[in-house]
Motif scaffolding. Structure first.
Motif, mmCIF file in Angstrom:
data_model
loop_
_atom_site.group_PDB
_atom_site.id
_atom_site.type_symbol
_atom_site.label_atom_id
_atom_site.label_comp_id
_atom_site.label_asym_id
_atom_site.label_seq_id
_atom_site.Cartn_x
_atom_site.Cartn_y
_atom_site.Cartn_z
ATOM 1 N N ILE A 518 -17.131 -6.496 -61.261
ATOM 2 C CA ILE A 518 -15.877 -7.257 -61.252
ATOM 3 C C ILE A 518 -16.151 -8.732 -61.011
ATOM 4 N N GLU A 519 -17.149 -9.021 -60.182
ATOM 5 C CA GLU A 519 -17.504 -10.424 -59.939
ATOM 6 C C GLU A 519 -17.925 -11.105 -61.232
ATOM 7 N N GLN A 520 -18.742 -10.432 -62.053
ATOM 8 C CA GLN A 520 -19.167 -11.022 -63.314
ATOM 9 C C GLN A 520 -17.977 -11.244 -64.251
ATOM 10 N N TRP A 521 -17.009 -10.315 -64.229
ATOM 11 C CA TRP A 521 -15.828 -10.497 -65.081
ATOM 12 C C TRP A 521 -14.975 -11.678 -64.627
ATOM 13 N N PRO A 524 -15.792 -16.492 -65.012
ATOM 14 C CA PRO A 524 -15.261 -17.567 -65.851
ATOM 15 C C PRO A 524 -14.119 -18.341 -65.199
ATOM 16 N N LEU A 525 -13.403 -17.724 -64.240
ATOM 17 C CA LEU A 525 -12.325 -18.425 -63.544
ATOM 18 C C LEU A 525 -12.765 -19.015 -62.209
ATOM 19 N N PHE A 526 -13.799 -18.405 -61.619
ATOM 20 C CA PHE A 526 -14.238 -18.892 -60.301
ATOM 21 C C PHE A 526 -15.724 -18.555 -60.152
ATOM 22 N N GLU A 527 -16.550 -19.605 -59.928
ATOM 23 C CA GLU A 527 -18.002 -19.409 -59.924
ATOM 24 C C GLU A 527 -18.675 -19.628 -58.568
ATOM 25 N N GLU A 528 -17.935 -19.969 -57.552
ATOM 26 C CA GLU A 528 -18.562 -20.320 -56.274
ATOM 27 C C GLU A 528 -19.290 -19.105 -55.701
ATOM 28 N N ALA A 529 -20.620 -19.171 -55.653
ATOM 29 C CA ALA A 529 -21.448 -18.025 -55.256
ATOM 30 C C ALA A 529 -21.249 -17.644 -53.793
ATOM 31 N N THR A 531 -18.623 -17.812 -51.865
ATOM 32 C CA THR A 531 -17.391 -17.057 -51.659
ATOM 33 C C THR A 531 -17.544 -15.616 -52.135
ATOM 34 N N TRP A 532 -18.162 -15.449 -53.308
ATOM 35 C CA TRP A 532 -18.382 -14.091 -53.806
ATOM 36 C C TRP A 532 -19.325 -13.313 -52.898
ATOM 37 N N GLN A 533 -20.304 -13.974 -52.368
ATOM 38 C CA GLN A 533 -21.231 -13.306 -51.440
ATOM 39 C C GLN A 533 -20.494 -12.822 -50.196
ATOM 40 N N ALA A 534 -19.579 -13.625 -49.685
ATOM 41 C CA ALA A 534 -18.811 -13.226 -48.502
ATOM 42 C C ALA A 534 -17.920 -12.027 -48.807
ATOM 43 N N MET A 535 -17.298 -12.018 -50.007
ATOM 44 C CA MET A 535 -16.455 -10.882 -50.365
ATOM 45 C C MET A 535 -17.286 -9.620 -50.540
ATOM 46 N N ARG A 536 -18.462 -9.707 -51.161
ATOM 47 C CA ARG A 536 -19.308 -8.521 -51.328
ATOM 48 C C ARG A 536 -19.742 -7.968 -49.971
ATOM 49 N N ALA A 537 -20.073 -8.864 -49.074
ATOM 50 C CA ALA A 537 -20.503 -8.411 -47.746
ATOM 51 C C ALA A 537 -19.370 -7.711 -47.004
ATOM 52 N N ALA A 538 -18.142 -8.233 -47.126
ATOM 53 C CA ALA A 538 -17.003 -7.613 -46.444
ATOM 54 C C ALA A 538 -16.684 -6.246 -47.017
ATOM 55 N N ILE A 539 -16.943 -6.025 -48.328
ATOM 56 C CA ILE A 539 -16.591 -4.758 -48.981
ATOM 57 C C ILE A 539 -17.682 -3.714 -48.793
ATOM 58 N N THR A 540 -18.928 -4.106 -48.935
ATOM 59 C CA THR A 540 -20.029 -3.129 -48.902
ATOM 60 C C THR A 540 -20.749 -3.076 -47.552
ATOM 61 N N GLY A 541 -20.433 -3.991 -46.643
ATOM 62 C CA GLY A 541 -21.141 -4.015 -45.362
ATOM 63 C C GLY A 541 -20.768 -2.832 -44.469
ATOM 64 N N LEU A 550 -10.099 -16.185 -47.160
ATOM 65 C CA LEU A 550 -10.738 -17.217 -47.981
ATOM 66 C C LEU A 550 -9.667 -17.888 -48.862
ATOM 67 N N ARG A 551 -9.942 -19.127 -49.286
ATOM 68 C CA ARG A 551 -9.080 -19.822 -50.263
ATOM 69 C C ARG A 551 -9.924 -20.170 -51.489
ATOM 70 N N LEU A 552 -9.426 -19.809 -52.664
ATOM 71 C CA LEU A 552 -10.151 -20.024 -53.910
ATOM 72 C C LEU A 552 -9.352 -20.987 -54.790
ATOM 73 N N GLU A 553 -10.039 -22.045 -55.238
ATOM 74 C CA GLU A 553 -9.439 -22.976 -56.199
ATOM 75 C C GLU A 553 -10.131 -22.752 -57.543
ATOM 76 N N ARG A 554 -9.416 -22.137 -58.451
ATOM 77 C CA ARG A 554 -10.040 -21.700 -59.705
ATOM 78 C C ARG A 554 -10.032 -22.814 -60.753
ATOM 79 N N LYS A 555 -10.794 -22.545 -61.845
ATOM 80 C CA LYS A 555 -10.931 -23.551 -62.899
ATOM 81 C C LYS A 555 -9.623 -23.819 -63.634
ATOM 82 N N ASP A 556 -8.740 -22.834 -63.663
ATOM 83 C CA ASP A 556 -7.474 -23.046 -64.368
ATOM 84 C C ASP A 556 -6.462 -23.816 -63.536
#
Length: 834
Positions: A518-521, A524-529, A531-541, A550-556
């Motif tokens: 899902i991260e790879q999908w 294209p809208l959000f690339e900050e590594a 933030t994604w690392q923090a979300m993966r750790a919270a889900i799989t930890g 977290l707050r995400l400011e996307r490319k759109d």
């Protein structure tokens, strides 16, 4: 001396004869050629006297004197003869003129038009009653008759053009019967006479009209007869016709092949029979009684026995017959019978209750599960009761649902006998059971009932469905995007806002992808590594399972608030909330308000400027152009008339553009009002096409109009409908190739009236489709008529003003179809402001 005297005497006698001849000429007793001979003799005598010196001067004088007298007399005779000839020629000319007037009166005794081209002359002489051909109330110069498209339908105008070209170029005569646009039947005859090409056009009436109509009907009957003969010859079914004595009169190729003849002629010559003698006798007896014959008979063809459905009928002085091969039908019927038997044996082994009722609604089969389910007596079931009797017995035993109107409920159940698709239902019985019933129509007639006790299953399903429904409804109705990930990092649940927010496919999410996928999908809208690392750790930890925000400011440009929430079963809930609107709402509202105010002011200024700065002087130009074109103003040269025509055409086109702009501005300003009333679509299309006839004829484009008869009682603004169709047809003509066809069709569909205009032009590229309805968007690629780009914009505005929609179907090099859908129930007056 005596010789001289004798010569003088001879000359004197000659002169005397000349003088006598001259007086005879004067008296008119001598013909003109004799008078010329007298003068010639006198001249010869004088010349011979001059050449002889012995001639006395007296004789010479006398000769000259006689010559003068004779010449004078001859001159007077010549003048008298010339005067008589001139008088005779004048009388002949008067007679010829009278004869010409008489013949012209006879020629134009009936209304007609004559068009004559002299050799090498491009401009013909046109005489006759030209008002015969022009539309009602329309006047035009005689040369306008040559624009056949103005008073003939396009197909007939094209045929007339070809016929006239053949007459002028190759001297080919023609005779055409046509109908003018005002409904008159005319005859056009072309002949080459005396080096001239002459076309005679006259109205058909009386006997000539009846003869033309009879000829056309005869031609149609011949075409219909030829088509029927070709159909009979080509149809793969044996066809034949018999005389009253039973001999073969006609047979097609299929009959000859089935009867093992070489060809139809051979079958007729030998009177080859297709049926056996007994079958032929039965057929003759039925036909002799005046009845149609129909039977399924075996026929031997090529050593193989096949089954045919034979039909025979009496017609006129004989009979006709046809045979249809039913061998496959019979085979299918036998196979179906065997299949039904096997099917019944299989049903008898099922645990579900099965009851089969035949076409007469009587019980034909039941299994033991059916008897036990309803606790019915075997003797009753074996007596083949009808469907109603079974239901009455079950009702008396209180084994079917209680119904307030049992008769209506039974009638609805018995609709299965007339249905073609299976139907499912559930009966809730008074004893608390739930019975699932499936009614299946049988191919041979009747119905099969399939009963299952689903009481326990429904109870469990209701409990399970209740839990899932609560969970699903809760997630789906949340404003936030929610996804639940299991301990293995795979998505177990998600709601529609989650898929929409990250532009993901719901079908792909249903495959339970991993968080890394899902991260790879989503990258294209959000690339900050980080933030994604923090979300993966919270889900799989495993350790430190704490909520994360977290707050995400996307490319759109959107802004999301993300929260991870650990769940008791080891799963993690991930939520996203779009807070972009909260941040930008004030700025967006302010910009929107400024834009609306500027647009409104621009609209008002534009309409005011067009109304007073362009339309007024343009109207003045048009008025003076019409004034100059009036014959009362004074004569003009051909070139001046041509230039004045250009001015009129250009000003009219410019006025139309300005009117279109004003209409669009009026609609956008909410001031346009529709004048609703009944609309005759065919008449409306004809009015819209009237202004396009020259372009249709010039490009040899055919307009096919197909209006479904069901399109009646249509209510709309007729004037605006003419504008809609005019712009659609003009656009189609502009992009249609020469010799092409434009189709206008109208029909009713789903409570709407649909009107479509199709062309075979170059089509519309995908990148142009979103802009083709914009103001001043002119697509010149592929068009022969460059416009201002307002036609389609006006079409969409008027259609939407009627409460309808416009749809464009187009593909490159495959043409374009523009479809307008109008609501069919407009019965009130409505304005754009509404």
């Amino acid at each position: 001396m005596s010789d001289v005297l004798r010569a003088i005497r001879r000359r004197f006698l000659s002169c005397t004869r000349l003088v006598q001849g001259g007086f005879a000429i004067l008296a008119g007793t001598v013909p003109a050629h004799a008078a010329d001979n007298v003068v010639l003799d006198t001249t010869t005598m004088i010349l011979s006297g001059l050449q002889r010196p012995e001639m006395p001067a007296l004789a010479l004088f006398v000769a000259v004197t006689c010559f003068s007298v004779v010449a004078t007399i001859a001159l007077l005779r010549t003048r008298l003869s010339a005067a008589a000839t001139e008088a005779k020629l004048h009388a002949d000319n008067q007679a010829l003129q009278s004869e010409t007037d008489r013949l012209r009166a006879l020629l134009f005794a009936e209304p007609q038009v004559l068009i004559a081209w002299s050799a090498g002359d491009e401009r013909p002489d046109i005489t006759g009653d030209t008002a015969l051909l022009m539309p009602q109330g329309q006047t035009a110069p005689a040369q306008r008759i040559l624009a056949f498209g103005t008073w003939l339908h396009p197909e007939q105008a094209l045929a007339m053009d070809h016929a006239v070209d053949g007459l002028r170029e190759r001297g080919e005569s023609f005779l055409l019967t046509m109908a003018t646009s005002n409904g008159r039947a005319i005859e056009a005859m072309g002949r080459a006479v005396g080096g001239q090409a002459i076309v005679r056009i006259r109205e058909l009436s009386g006997v000539r009209l009846e003869l033309a109509e009879t000829t056309q009907r005869h031609r149609d009957l011949l075409e219909e007869t030829d088509a029927l003969r070709a159909f009979a010859a080509a149809i793969p079914l044996p066809l034949w016709a018999l005389r009253t004595d039973g001999t073969l009169r006609y047979a097609n190729a299929a009959y000859a092949q089935a009867a093992e003849a070489e060809n139809p002629a051979d079958a007729i010559a030998r009177s080859v029979e297709l049926l056996d003698s007994e079958d032929r006798t039965a057929m003759r007896d039925a036909l002799a009684d005046g009845k149609a014959y129909r039977a399924r008979l075996p026929v031997a063809i090529g050593g193989e026995r096949r089954t045919f459905d034979v039909f025979a009928f009496n017609i006129g002085d004989g009979s006709v017959g046809m045979a249809v091969d039913a061998s496959e039908t019979v085979a299918f019927k036998d196979a179906l019978t065997h299949m039904a038997s096997a099917h019944r044996r299989m049903l008898d082994q099922l645990s579900s209750g099965v009851a089969v009722f035949d076409a007469d609604r009587r019980l034909a089969f039941y299994n033991d599960s059916y008897r036990r389910l309803w606790d019915l007596d075997s003797a009753f079931l074996d007596s083949s009761p009808d469907d109603s009797s079974v239901l009455e017995k079950l009702r008396a035993m209180r084994k079917i649902p209680e119904q307030p109107d049992f008769r209506a409920w039974k009638a609805k159940l018995h609709e299965a006998y007339r249905a073609v698709e299976p139907a499912k239902d559930t009966w809730y019985l008074p004893d608390g059971r739930a019975i699932s019933i499936v009614t299946t129509p049988n191919p041979e007639g009747g119905v099969t009932y399939l009963f299952d006790d689903v009481t326990e299953g429904l109870k469990l399903q209701r409990q399970h469905d209740g839990l899932l429904r609560v969970q699903r409804e809760t997630l789906d109705n949340l404003a936030e995007a929610v996804a639940v990930f299991g301990g293995n990092g795979r998505a177990r649940l998600f709601n529609p806002p989650f898929a929409r927010m990250w532009k993901l496919s719901p079908e792909a999410l249903e495959q339970q992808p991993h968080i890394e996928t899902i991260e790879q999908w989503c990258r294209p809208l959000f690339e900050e590594a980080a933030t994604w690392q923090a979300m993966r750790a919270a889900i799989t930890g495993i350790d430190n399972r704490e909520p994360l925000q977290l707050r995400l400011e996307r490319k759109d440009g959107s802004v999301l608030d993300c929260t991870t929430m650990p769940l008791p079963d080891g799963a993690t809930m991930l939520t996203f909330q779009d807070v972009t609107d909260t941040v930008n709402v004030e700025r967006a509202l302010r910009e929107r308000n400024d834009a609306l105010e500027a647009a409104d002011q621009m609209k008002v200024d534009f309409v005011h400027h067009v109304s007073y700065e362009l339309r007024s002087p343009l109207t003045t130009i048009i008025g003076f152009a019409h004034f100059l074109s009036d014959p009362a103003t004074g004569p003009m040269t051909v070139k001046q008339s041509e230039y004045l025509g250009y001015i009129t055409t250009s000003t009219n086109a410019l006025l139309a553009i300005i009117n279109n702009i004003l209409d669009l501005a009026t609609i956008n300003a909410g001031a346009m009002t529709l004048d609703l009333g009944p609309v005759d679509l065919r008449k409306t299309v004809e009015e819209a096409t009237a202004g396009l006839q020259d372009r249709l004829v010039h490009d040899n484009i055919r307009l096919a109009v197909e209006i479904d008869p069901s399109v009646t009682g249509f209510v709309a603004d007729e004037r605006r409908m003419v504008q809609i169709f005019y712009n659609l047809l003009a656009n189609a003509i502009g992009f249609s190739p020469p010799n092409g066809t434009i189709r206008f069709s109208a029909w009713r569909e789903n409570g709407a009236v649909c009107c479509a205009v199709s062309d075979a032009g170059p089509g519309i590229p995908p990148e142009m489709r979103d802009r083709m309805f914009d103001w001043f968007e002119s697509r010149a690629n592929g068009s022969r008529h460059r416009g201002a780009g307002l036609g389609l914009s006006l079409v969409r505005s008027f259609v939407e003003l009627h409460g309808g929609t416009v749809r464009v179907d187009s593909a490159v090099d495959q043409g374009t179809t523009v479809t307008c859908e109008f609501p069919a129930d407009q019965t009130f007056h409505r304005s754009a402001a509404e």
